[in-house]
Design an enzyme around this catalytic site. Structure first.
Site, short mmCIF file in Angstrom:
data_model
loop_
_atom_site.label_atom_id
_atom_site.label_comp_id
_atom_site.label_asym_id
_atom_site.label_seq_id
_atom_site.Cartn_x
_atom_site.Cartn_y
_atom_site.Cartn_z
N ARG A 173 0.84 -1.21 0.00
CA ARG A 173 0.00 0.00 0.00
C ARG A 173 0.88 1.26 0.00
O ARG A 173 0.56 2.26 -0.64
CB ARG A 173 -0.96 0.01 1.21
CG ARG A 173 -1.70 1.33 1.35
CD ARG A 173 -2.96 1.26 2.19
NE ARG A 173 -2.86 0.44 3.37
CZ ARG A 173 -2.16 0.76 4.48
NH1 ARG A 173 -1.54 1.91 4.55
NH2 ARG A 173 -2.12 -0.06 5.50
N TYR B 46 -16.90 14.97 -15.98
CA TYR B 46 -17.38 13.58 -15.97
C TYR B 46 -18.47 13.41 -14.90
O TYR B 46 -18.35 13.94 -13.79
CB TYR B 46 -16.17 12.66 -15.69
CG TYR B 46 -16.54 11.24 -15.41
CD1 TYR B 46 -17.19 10.48 -16.37
CD2 TYR B 46 -16.25 10.66 -14.19
CE1 TYR B 46 -17.54 9.16 -16.10
CE2 TYR B 46 -16.59 9.35 -13.92
CZ TYR B 46 -17.24 8.61 -14.88
OH TYR B 46 -17.59 7.31 -14.61
N ASP C 154 -8.44 17.22 -15.20
CA ASP C 154 -8.68 15.84 -15.61
C ASP C 154 -8.25 15.75 -17.08
O ASP C 154 -8.91 16.27 -17.97
CB ASP C 154 -10.17 15.51 -15.43
CG ASP C 154 -10.52 14.08 -15.82
OD1 ASP C 154 -9.78 13.50 -16.64
OD2 ASP C 154 -11.54 13.57 -15.35
N LYS D 104 -8.67 4.53 -19.32
CA LYS D 104 -8.99 4.96 -20.68
C LYS D 104 -7.75 4.86 -21.58
O LYS D 104 -7.24 3.77 -21.77
CB LYS D 104 -9.57 6.37 -20.62
CG LYS D 104 -10.71 6.51 -19.58
CD LYS D 104 -11.87 5.62 -19.93
CE LYS D 104 -13.08 5.69 -19.02
NZ LYS D 104 -12.98 5.97 -17.64
N1 PLP Z 1 -12.66 11.26 -15.74
C1 PLP Z 1 -13.15 10.99 -16.96
C2 PLP Z 1 -13.04 12.01 -18.02
C3 PLP Z 1 -13.74 9.75 -17.21
O1 PLP Z 1 -14.24 9.49 -18.43
C4 PLP Z 1 -13.84 8.79 -16.15
C5 PLP Z 1 -14.49 7.49 -16.37
O2 PLP Z 1 -15.28 7.31 -17.29
C6 PLP Z 1 -13.33 9.13 -14.90
C7 PLP Z 1 -12.73 10.36 -14.72
C8 PLP Z 1 -13.40 8.17 -13.74
O3 PLP Z 1 -12.46 7.16 -13.90
P1 PLP Z 1 -12.65 5.65 -13.39
O4 PLP Z 1 -13.85 5.10 -14.10
O5 PLP Z 1 -11.36 5.01 -13.75
O6 PLP Z 1 -12.88 5.72 -11.91
#
Ligand code: PLP
Length: 385
Positions: free
Chosen positions: A46, A98, A170, A195
């Protein structure tokens, strides 16, 4: 070294013991210590793990940071950033972030006394006006989701710092191939590694990358204290995916741009949202801020209703009907019924997400095959048009 070379070599040095060109996967949860009360580099997975460290070293290099931390998911990474804040603090976030981030900000953090408000970050005057005395974090996405809005990262960094706040970006959709927010003044870059970084729809993970070593220490403390770390197998898969990140993203961008042009010419398509098209409101900014491509996500509105859009997303054969994005497999989804279904209809329409909107994540298949797939799905969704 160039980006592509660093993606293959930085943090991924050969195993000194065996000469293996691919570093081994360290599955151990615990490590023998030199003596009681004495600590080696690793003691417990961890707190640190060699396979996760290799990935973190690569990511720090690709985003131009001093350090990176890898998490069990993108949401765990975002949550870790919000744990820097305390009761009474305020988060200002982009209106088209998101949906899971929206849920974290509005349905979880208020329990800790943290308030979040949204603002259209394409409008810098509105962003400026939305800061409060206790705003500690400005959180943005560029391109935004699902209309691919483009936000000026350097201008947001300047605004955030003037108001005593951190800027978190992000960078999941743009990837460091196209945009490196730390170089534009951002304090924290976040990724859903699920992604493009992983790139093959086979791992869940998240990452934070920062420049400031003190901020890194604070985030590391929070990650270790709360525990949402990326496991060794996912770390290995993600490192493996990153080796082809630049090639994948550049090729996916090329195909997406061609598909956007094809859709813009089709009479059954009312509007295409792609930053690479000259009529996109963020096109000029994207041309300056994104390097060598406009991303591989695009959305379009058909000249039909919710039912016609539903028929379309259910008729493609190569584009698979699924949420998520960024992998070698092309995906299709209908925001009104899928990614943005939790919005009530009026709120969704106010965000510009209409019933006939369809979102594509363009993968690595041949452009001609993807185009033919869209063409036959449009024929089925809107016969006779
Ligand atoms: N940010 C974006 C732009 C995303 O598309 C996503 C997931 O679809 C996330 C954050 C969250 O990531 P995770 O699904 O890996 O928790």
């Amino acid at each position: 070294m160039h980006f592509r070379t660093r993606a293959i070599h930085v943090g991924q040095e050969r195993d000194p013991q065996t000469g293996a060109v691919v570093p081994p996967i360290h599955l151990a949860s615990t490590f023998v210590q030199p003596g009681a009360g004495q600590w080696g580099e690793f003691d417990y997975t961890r707190s640190g793990n060699p396979t996760r460290k290799a990935l973190q070293t690569t990511l720090a290099s690709l985003e131009g940071g001093s350090g990176a931390l890898c998490f069990s998911s993108g949401m765990a990474a975002t949550h870790c950033v919000t744990m820097l804040l305390g009761s009474g603090d305020h988060i200002l976030a982009g209106a088209d972030i998101y949906g899971g981030t929206y849920r974290l900000l509005h349905k979880v953090l208020h329990r800790a006394g943290i308030e979040a408000t949204l603002v259209a970050t394409t409008d810098l005057a509105a962003v400026e006006a939305a800061f409060r005395p206790r705003t500690r974090l400005l959180w943005i996405e560029s391109p935004g989701n699902p209309l691919l809005s483009i936000t000026d990262i350097a201008a947001c960094a300047e605004l955030a710092h003037r108001h005593g706040a951190l800027l978190g970006v992000d960078n999941t959709l743009a990837t460091p191939v196209l945009t490196r927010p730390l170089e534009l003044g951002a304090d924290i870059v976040m990724h859903s590694a699920t992604k493009y970084l992983g790139g093959h729809s086979d791992l869940l993970g998240g990452a934070l990358i920062v420049r400031d070593p003190d901020l890194f220490k604070r985030l590391y403390f929070l990650q270790n204290a709360t525990g949402a770390v990326m496991g060794p197998l996912e770390s290995f898969l993600c490192s493996r995916g990153i080796k082809t990140l630049e090639l994948r993203v550049r090729e996916q961008c090329r195909t997406a741009a061609r598909l956007a042009e094809f859709l813009a010419r089709d009479r059954r398509v009312a509007r295409v949202f792609y930053p690479g098209l000259a009529d996109h409101p963020g096109h000029d900014l994207a041309a300056r801020q994104m390097q060598g491509g406009f991303g591989a996500m695009l959305s379009f509105e058909i000249a039909g209703d919710l039912a016609a859009a539903k028929r379309l997303v259910e008729s493609t054969r190569l584009f698979q009907l699924a949420v998520s994005l960024g992998a070698v497999e092309s995906l299709i989804e209908q925001p009104a019924l899928m990614s943005h279904a939790s919005y009530d209809r009026a709120d969704r329409l106010a965000h510009g997400i209409r019933d006939g909107l369809v979102r594509l994540s363009v993968g690595l298949e041949a452009e001609e095959d993807l185009r033919a797939d869209l063409e036959q799905a449009l024929d089925q969704a809107m016969p006779g048009m």
